[in-house]
Design an enzyme around this catalytic site. Structure first.
Site, PDB file in Angstrom:
ATOM      1  N   ASP A   1       6.165  31.911   9.697  1.00 36.42           N
ATOM      2  CA  ASP A   1       5.599  32.274   8.401  1.00 36.42           C
ATOM      3  C   ASP A   1       6.621  31.992   7.295  1.00 36.42           C
ATOM      4  O   ASP A   1       7.413  32.851   6.925  1.00 36.42           O
ATOM      5  CB  ASP A   1       5.256  33.785   8.496  1.00 36.42           C
ATOM      6  CG  ASP A   1       4.715  34.359   7.216  1.00 36.42           C
ATOM      7  OD1 ASP A   1       4.175  33.595   6.417  1.00 36.42           O
ATOM      8  OD2 ASP A   1       4.833  35.581   7.032  1.00 36.42           O
TER       9      ASP A   1
ATOM     10  N   VAL B   1       0.045  25.278  -0.160  1.00 36.80           N
ATOM     11  CA  VAL B   1       1.107  25.815  -1.014  1.00 36.80           C
ATOM     12  C   VAL B   1       0.451  26.219  -2.330  1.00 36.80           C
ATOM     13  O   VAL B   1       0.121  25.375  -3.161  1.00 36.80           O
ATOM     14  CB  VAL B   1       2.259  24.794  -1.217  1.00 36.80           C
ATOM     15  CG1 VAL B   1       3.275  25.349  -2.214  1.00 36.80           C
ATOM     16  CG2 VAL B   1       2.926  24.465   0.115  1.00 36.80           C
TER      17      VAL B   1
ATOM     18  N   CYS C   1      -1.845  34.424  -4.464  1.00 32.84           N
ATOM     19  CA  CYS C   1      -0.621  33.618  -4.624  1.00 32.84           C
ATOM     20  C   CYS C   1      -0.270  33.480  -6.096  1.00 32.84           C
ATOM     21  O   CYS C   1      -1.152  33.304  -6.925  1.00 32.84           O
ATOM     22  CB  CYS C   1      -0.837  32.201  -4.095  1.00 32.84           C
ATOM     23  SG  CYS C   1      -1.132  32.121  -2.357  1.00 32.84           S
TER      24      CYS C   1
ATOM     25  N   ASP D   1      -4.822  26.557   5.126  1.00 31.89           N
ATOM     26  CA  ASP D   1      -4.482  27.961   4.872  1.00 31.89           C
ATOM     27  C   ASP D   1      -4.568  28.314   3.393  1.00 31.89           C
ATOM     28  O   ASP D   1      -3.738  27.889   2.599  1.00 31.89           O
ATOM     29  CB  ASP D   1      -3.056  28.219   5.401  1.00 31.89           C
ATOM     30  CG  ASP D   1      -2.573  29.611   5.048  1.00 31.89           C
ATOM     31  OD1 ASP D   1      -3.412  30.487   4.769  1.00 31.89           O
ATOM     32  OD2 ASP D   1      -1.335  29.818   5.044  1.00 31.89           O
TER      33      ASP D   1
ATOM     34  N   GLY E   1      -7.232  29.774  -0.083  1.00 37.75           N
ATOM     35  CA  GLY E   1      -8.158  29.220  -1.062  1.00 37.75           C
ATOM     36  C   GLY E   1      -9.617  29.302  -0.679  1.00 37.75           C
ATOM     37  O   GLY E   1     -10.480  28.906  -1.456  1.00 37.75           O
TER      38      GLY E   1
ATOM     39  N   ALA F   1       4.331  37.806  -0.735  1.00 37.18           N
ATOM     40  CA  ALA F   1       5.514  37.633  -1.589  1.00 37.18           C
ATOM     41  C   ALA F   1       5.371  38.481  -2.854  1.00 37.18           C
ATOM     42  O   ALA F   1       5.987  38.196  -3.881  1.00 37.18           O
ATOM     43  CB  ALA F   1       5.666  36.158  -1.942  1.00 37.18           C
TER      44      ALA F   1
ATOM     45  N   GLU G   1       6.186  36.191  -5.924  1.00 33.16           N
ATOM     46  CA  GLU G   1       5.302  35.031  -6.075  1.00 33.16           C
ATOM     47  C   GLU G   1       3.923  35.367  -5.512  1.00 33.16           C
ATOM     48  O   GLU G   1       3.220  34.519  -4.982  1.00 33.16           O
ATOM     49  CB  GLU G   1       5.883  33.798  -5.370  1.00 33.16           C
ATOM     50  CG  GLU G   1       7.076  33.229  -6.107  1.00 33.16           C
ATOM     51  CD  GLU G   1       7.594  31.914  -5.537  1.00 33.16           C
ATOM     52  OE1 GLU G   1       6.852  31.224  -4.829  1.00 33.16           O
ATOM     53  OE2 GLU G   1       8.765  31.604  -5.816  1.00 33.16           O
TER      54      GLU G   1
END
Ligand code: XMP
Length: 485
Positions: free
Chosen positions: A257, A309, A315, A350, A352, A401, A425
């Site tokens: 991770d 990302v 996120c 991963d 969305g 995060a 983040e």
């Protein structure tokens, strides 16, 4: 388009594309003509539904992992707990069902009903096998169930209430499940011990396990008929020990991770685990979003790649670091990276996923499976209780995060960064309570079946091959799209 070498190209997010309808020979998406089974990682058994619940602490603990696996997908237990706790969670999923119990709950003949109840709570079983000796060698003298316990007090010796060996119906080693079930019906019992030629116990079939197989015909199973489960690990020194504990607990897949999978850490930890510790358990690594990133993770020896990302609902990487690749392009990049590989490692799209159509698009772009976080966070099976907000029931979801998640990591000692230096983040928010996760999975799977039918794809491989996109101009930016199931 500019020719400035600083700009490497344009990117497509979920809403930037639509699948183009194709001439299709699929009669109905519900006719069973479409097979959505997919690979999660090289070396791991396939799953029936290409949906993975994310390793976030507001999404996947053992409950979510168990349910998603029963439904035919796969769950990755988060790592924001001690390594002992995480290994226990893995065991709980593995203990849920099995074709035949190879390690039944065993207790000595001097034990009482109290001792037996204690053991059953620990093992979550409905029977104990009683042996007569200082150590167990497969010989047994009786069996007792909670119904038998009612005939005594907590201090009653088990031998006083057990069914003795000469009255226990058994089947010989090698008996298949169906035969064992017939024998259970015939003898009107719910447990059927399996014994070898020497009369020693080699396993126990139970009606309860059999019923699970009927109730969940698509459950994701290992070779011993137990549910599949994954677990997340990090890159600290302690994560080697954590990985070993998870492997000991018989986790099926480890998931490295890291937000930026192209770091040296990926190579170092994969080398430590695969070459030095000789772990055979498949390891998925990520996250990446570029062709080079996907190649790097593959070349480090990963058995699967996690792609994404910044597309996640909670996120903030794109806002804080200014970094990201729109998710359809990120997945297509990974597919491009592996297009000539003979044994291509599976790609997980991963983050969305906000609505069912996104699943079909992610698979069409080249993903084998998709990972879902926030959409599952509001369900009964996600950790935490619903709270009332503005007259609505909601559940918390947070980025791993985020500031609050970081505080948890500090408390666990799983980070070397100081609170003062940390820049989150990810965000913490609340998502509407949705009831059972099976309802959400059903919608996502239904959308996928429909998308596959429009694309004339009977399998995930055909979807990769045949699906085509058309670009939609002026689509809504990816990050703040609402969750829609
Ligand atoms: P969804 O959209 O399904 O995405 O909620 C789940 C994925 O989001 C990622 N994730 C994060 N990304 N900061 C990030 O930039 C975070 O705090 C964060 N938390 C989770 C992760 O990949 C997850 O599977």
């Amino acid at each position: 388009m500019t020719t400035n070498p600083k700009i490497i190209g344009e990117g497509l997010a979920f809403d930037d594309v639509l699948l183009v309808p194709q001439r299709s020979s699929i009669r109905s998406r519900f006719s069973g003509e479409i097979d959505t089974s997919a690979r999660v990682a090289r070396g791991a058994p396939p799953v029936h539904i290409p949906i993975i619940s994310a390793n976030m602490d507001t999404v996947t603990d053992w409950r979510m992992a168990t349910t998603i696996s029963l439904l035919g997908g796969f769950g990755v237990i988060h790592r924001f707990m001690s390594m002992g706790e995480q290994a226990t969670e893995v065991r709980k999923v593995k203990e849920r069902m099995r074709v035949v119990e190879g390690h039944p709950p065993i207790i000595t003949s001097t034990a009482t009903i109290r001792d037996a109840r204690h053991l059953l709570r620990q093992r979550e079983r409905g029977y104990v096998i009683i042996h007569d000796g200082s150590s167990y060698d497969g010989s047994f003298i009786g069996i007792a169930t909670p119904r038998d316990f009612e005939a005594g007090t907590p201090d009653t010796p088990l031998t006083a209430i057990m069914t003795p060996r000469d009255r226990i119906a058994t089947v010989p080693a090698g008996t298949e499940l169906d035969e064992a079930v017939k024998a259970m019906h015939q003898h009107r019992v719910e447990k059927m011990p399996v014994v070898g030629d020497d009369g020693r116990l080699v396993g126990v079939y139970t009606m309860k396990d059999f019923k699970y197989y009927h109730q969940y015909p698509h459950a994701s199973l290992d070779s011993r008929g137990r549910l599949l489960v994954g677990a997340a690990i990090g890159v600290q020194e302690g994560d080697i020990e954590r990985s070993l504990a998870l492997v000991e607990a018989e986790v099926d897949v480890l998931v490295l991770d890291i937000a930026h999978g192209e770091l040296d850490y990926t190579q170092e930890i994969l080398h430590r685990l695969k070459v030095i510790e000789r772990i055979n358990t498949p390891i998925i690594a990520g996250n990446v979003a570029t062709i080079d990133g996907a190649k790097y993770v593959r070349d480090c020896g990963a058995d699967g790649v996690k792609v994404g990302v910044g597309p996640g609902y909670v996120c903030e990487t794109r806002d804080v670091a200014g970094v990201g690749v729109p998710q359809i392009t990120a997945i297509m990049n990974a597919a491009e990276a592996y297009k000539n590989d003979s044994d291509r490692i599976p790609i997980i799209g991963d983050g969305g996923i906000r609505k069912p159509g996104d699943v079909a698009k992610a698979i069409a772009a080249g993903a084998d499976t998709i990972m879902v976080g926030s959409l599952f966070a509001g369900t009964d099976e996600s950790p935490g209780e619903p709270v009332e907000q503005d007259g609505m029931l909601k559940k918390m979801v947070r980025g791993m995060a985020s500031a609050t998640a970081f505080e948890k990591r500090l408390a666990l000692g799983s980070t070397t960064t100081n609170l003062e230096d940390y820049v989150p983040e990810g965000r913490t928010t609340f998502t509407p309570y949705k009831g059972k996760v099976s309802k959400v999975v059903k919608k996502l799977r239904g959308g996928l079946l429909s998308g596959m039918s429009y694309s004339n794809a009977r399998t995930i491989a055909e979807m990769h091959e045949r699906a085509q996109f058309i670009i939609v101009k002026n689509a809504v930016p990816e990050q703040r799209r609402p969750l829609q199931t």
